[in-house]
Enzyme design. Sequence first.
Site, PDB file in Angstrom:
ATOM      1  N   LYS A 118       0.904  -1.169   0.072  1.00  0.00           N
ATOM      2  CA  LYS A 118      -0.024   0.050  -0.014  1.00  0.00           C
ATOM      3  C   LYS A 118       0.817   1.211  -0.095  1.00  0.00           C
ATOM      4  CE  LYS A 118      -4.339  -1.697   2.042  1.00  0.00           C
ATOM      5  NZ  LYS A 118      -5.138  -1.492   2.880  1.00  0.00           N
ATOM      6  N   ASP A 125     -10.078   2.723   1.173  1.00  0.00           N
ATOM      7  CA  ASP A 125     -10.135   2.374   2.366  1.00  0.00           C
ATOM      8  C   ASP A 125     -10.947   3.564   3.075  1.00  0.00           C
ATOM      9  OD1 ASP A 125      -9.263  -0.213   2.170  1.00  0.00           O
ATOM     10  OD2 ASP A 125      -7.207   0.330   2.488  1.00  0.00           O
TER      11      ASP A 125
END
Length: 268
Positions: free
Chosen positions: A63, A98
């Site tokens: 990420k 997210d």
Amino acid sequence: MRCAVIGHPVAHSLSPAIHRAAYRALGLNWSYDAIDVEPGGLRAFVDGLDDSWRGLSVTMPHKVDLIELGEIDETVELLGAANTWVRKDGRTIIRNTDVTGAKAALESRGVTELGTVVMLGAGATARSGLAAAVQLGADEAIIMSRSHDRSTEILDLAERLGVRVAWVPFESEPPRCDLIVSTVPPGSVLDRAEDLAARARAVFDVIYDPWPTPLTVAGKDAGLTVIDGLDLLAAQAVDQVRLMTGHDVPMEVLRSTAQNGLAERVRL
């Protein structure tokens, strides 16, 4: 078009099931797979993709590395982490669904106003959860982790977001709060799930396998509002599908697919 979720490990991911369900609902003859990419291998993998590839869902440990591989927005720059890679119309964009997913998951369970939030864990997912909580009004954050030194990024983020923030050791008892967000392995709170739930008005455990987690069970037993990893998985995927295909799918379609996938694993 081809899409996939990449990470290490990634074989457990439910993303293929839910993205394929989205494609069926949209009438798209697209593919979506799970591909294991070892740490440090993200750039080489992306560089090897041909023009048939449209998008990637990117999970740990990639990420942070992802933000170097395309055009980022303010959210990605702020958090220093992303989970979505999309190549479309000659551009490669990097996004973090997210944050929007966590906010949508909370709102779907009626959590729309927050004050104090307790974060269990301090990694990239915790940073996204904190950003979502701030969007819902949180003005105080307590970061509970095993290392202050490894929590500097989320502590700095909280300050940039304008919230009061404090770090306490993971083993400490948290203050009373509006929401506890857990991003840690379920086993690490197994012996204290009931005590943690007793300190909050709502609990949000981002883990979905195993499901349900000890914290979500304790929250339900205490009559709290509970948001779980399936809520987050489905909500963040709604935005990923939109970014990759240009179309919307209902969150509940994706969540029910994920829950059915977990149930099938239990039967096997």
